[in-house]
Design a protein around this motif. Structure first.
Motif, PDB file in Angstrom:
ATOM      1  N   ALA A 169      23.411 108.831  44.139  1.00  0.00           N
ATOM      2  CA  ALA A 169      22.911 109.787  45.130  1.00  0.00           C
ATOM      3  C   ALA A 169      23.626 109.634  46.465  1.00  0.00           C
ATOM      4  N   ALA A 170      24.098 108.433  46.756  1.00  0.00           N
ATOM      5  CA  ALA A 170      24.829 108.184  48.001  1.00  0.00           C
ATOM      6  C   ALA A 170      26.312 108.532  47.879  1.00  0.00           C
ATOM      7  N   GLY A 171      26.726 108.962  46.685  1.00  0.00           N
ATOM      8  CA  GLY A 171      28.118 109.360  46.487  1.00  0.00           C
ATOM      9  C   GLY A 171      29.042 108.221  46.114  1.00  0.00           C
ATOM     10  N   PHE A 172      28.486 107.160  45.548  1.00  0.00           N
ATOM     11  CA  PHE A 172      29.291 105.999  45.196  1.00  0.00           C
ATOM     12  C   PHE A 172      29.127 105.651  43.724  1.00  0.00           C
ATOM     13  N   GLU A 173      29.949 104.729  43.261  1.00  0.00           N
ATOM     14  CA  GLU A 173      29.792 104.123  41.952  1.00  0.00           C
ATOM     15  C   GLU A 173      29.915 102.615  42.100  1.00  0.00           C
ATOM     16  N   MET A 174      29.404 101.893  41.108  1.00  0.00           N
ATOM     17  CA  MET A 174      29.390 100.437  41.188  1.00  0.00           C
ATOM     18  C   MET A 174      30.785  99.857  40.989  1.00  0.00           C
ATOM     19  N   THR A 175      31.037  98.751  41.670  1.00  0.00           N
ATOM     20  CA  THR A 175      32.224  97.960  41.460  1.00  0.00           C
ATOM     21  C   THR A 175      31.847  96.510  41.728  1.00  0.00           C
ATOM     22  N   GLY A 176      32.647  95.574  41.287  1.00  0.00           N
ATOM     23  CA  GLY A 176      32.326  94.177  41.555  1.00  0.00           C
ATOM     24  C   GLY A 176      31.101  93.702  40.799  1.00  0.00           C
ATOM     25  N   ARG A 177      30.513  92.618  41.269  1.00  0.00           N
ATOM     26  CA  ARG A 177      29.432  91.953  40.541  1.00  0.00           C
ATOM     27  C   ARG A 177      28.107  92.005  41.288  1.00  0.00           C
ATOM     28  N   HIS A 178      27.028  92.117  40.525  1.00  0.00           N
ATOM     29  CA  HIS A 178      25.687  92.071  41.086  1.00  0.00           C
ATOM     30  C   HIS A 178      25.506  90.774  41.876  1.00  0.00           C
ATOM     31  N   HIS A 179      24.950  90.891  43.074  1.00  0.00           N
ATOM     32  CA  HIS A 179      24.870  89.776  44.004  1.00  0.00           C
ATOM     33  C   HIS A 179      23.415  89.600  44.430  1.00  0.00           C
ATOM     34  N   THR A 204      33.925 104.613  46.410  1.00  0.00           N
ATOM     35  CA  THR A 204      33.954 106.057  46.226  1.00  0.00           C
ATOM     36  C   THR A 204      34.569 106.376  44.862  1.00  0.00           C
ATOM     37  N   PRO A 205      33.931 107.222  44.081  1.00  0.00           N
ATOM     38  CA  PRO A 205      34.502 107.546  42.762  1.00  0.00           C
ATOM     39  C   PRO A 205      35.873 108.187  42.897  1.00  0.00           C
ATOM     40  N   PRO A 206      36.725 107.997  41.911  1.00  0.00           N
ATOM     41  CA  PRO A 206      38.032 108.674  41.927  1.00  0.00           C
ATOM     42  C   PRO A 206      37.860 110.188  41.968  1.00  0.00           C
ATOM     43  N   LEU A 207      38.820 110.897  42.497  1.00  0.00           N
ATOM     44  CA  LEU A 207      38.763 112.359  42.547  1.00  0.00           C
ATOM     45  C   LEU A 207      38.528 112.920  41.150  1.00  0.00           C
ATOM     46  N   GLY A 208      37.630 113.863  41.070  1.00  0.00           N
ATOM     47  CA  GLY A 208      37.311 114.461  39.767  1.00  0.00           C
ATOM     48  C   GLY A 208      36.221 113.724  39.024  1.00  0.00           C
ATOM     49  N   ASN A 209      35.661 112.660  39.657  1.00  0.00           N
ATOM     50  CA  ASN A 209      34.628 111.880  38.985  1.00  0.00           C
ATOM     51  C   ASN A 209      33.450 111.664  39.902  1.00  0.00           C
ATOM     52  N   HIS A 210      33.162 112.614  40.802  1.00  0.00           N
ATOM     53  CA  HIS A 210      32.075 112.489  41.734  1.00  0.00           C
ATOM     54  C   HIS A 210      30.744 112.730  41.037  1.00  0.00           C
ATOM     55  N   ALA A 211      29.720 112.020  41.554  1.00  0.00           N
ATOM     56  CA  ALA A 211      28.415 112.074  40.898  1.00  0.00           C
ATOM     57  C   ALA A 211      27.804 113.479  40.919  1.00  0.00           C
ATOM     58  N   ASP A 212      28.177 114.287  41.927  1.00  0.00           N
ATOM     59  CA  ASP A 212      27.537 115.596  42.016  1.00  0.00           C
ATOM     60  C   ASP A 212      28.264 116.697  41.254  1.00  0.00           C
ATOM     61  N   GLU A 213      29.295 116.280  40.527  1.00  0.00           N
ATOM     62  CA  GLU A 213      30.028 117.295  39.753  1.00  0.00           C
ATOM     63  C   GLU A 213      29.367 117.493  38.397  1.00  0.00           C
TER      64      GLU A 213
END
Length: 213
Positions: A169-179, A204-213
């Motif tokens: 919802a914030a326009g992001f995707e996960m990366t790295g490790r749960h902390h 930020t998701p790569p272009l063409g892979n946004h959560a709102d698409e």
């Protein structure tokens, strides 16, 4: 002498219950030890704690006595991951978990200071996993985090909401490790009163892979 306290001095070590917030985490240096398995029964977990804390206290006393800079021992932290991340949010199969336990080292201390602290600490008693300790920098950058209050096993629903709803919802995707950052004393706090910051690095998701698409 004023004591530096990371929980009071750094915004990334504060979070609000029920709120998922984005924070910028600067590069930070830690004492680190890796392990595998259920933290309630894993020998790796117990031996990591038994190694990290004596080193951390030895380093603190060196800083206070030799450098004139005192600080509160930072909270224990853990990076957690598994081949199948659903073992954290649904199955909760702790035997499949991998982890890195960490204690933050203030930025005015360096490797030579740690070497002195190791010599002092090992002169007092053997440390079970001294040879495995890493002194390393963690670079997380943008993260989403929240404060969880209660038993660790009640984290699953919070993590599921963070991963599947709040982060997209914030326009992001996960990366790295749960902390996780353990603000409470695990030895003295009742499970229902445990306070834990749950943090997830995001990008930020790569272009063409946004959560709102």
């Amino acid at each position: 002498m004023d004591k530096f306290d990371v929980k009071k001095s750094m915004p990334s070590y504060r979070a609000r219950h029920g709120s998922f917030e984005l924070v910028e985490v600067p590069p930070l240096q830690y004492l680190m030890l890796d392990g595998h398995g259920d933290p309630n029964s894993s020998p790796d977990f117990a031996s990591a704690v038994a190694t990290l804390y004596p080193l951390a206290y030895s380093l603190k006393f060196f800083s206070r006595n030799e450098l004139g800079r005192d600080y509160v021992i930072p909270p224990l932290e853990g990076l957690w991951w598994a081949e199948d991340m659903s073992t954290f949010t649904s199955a909760r199969d702790k035997t499949q978990w991998d982890f890195t336990l960490m204690l933050l080292v203030p930025d005015w201390l360096n490797r030579s200071h740690l070497d002195h602290a190791i010599a002092v600490a090992t002169g007092r008693r053997p440390l079970p996993r001294l040879d495995d300790v890493r002194f390393d920098i963690l670079r997380e950058g943008t993260c989403m985090q929240t404060l969880h209050i209660g038993p660790f096993d009640d984290e699953a629903a919070v993590l599921d909401h963070m991963h599947s709803a709040a982060i997209p919802a914030a326009g992001f995707e996960m990366t790295g490790r749960h902390h996780e950052i353990y603000l409470s004393d695990l030895r003295r706090s009742a499970p229902e009163k445990l306070r834990t910051i749950l943090r997830q690095p995001v990008q930020t998701p790569p272009l063409g892979n946004h959560a709102d698409e």
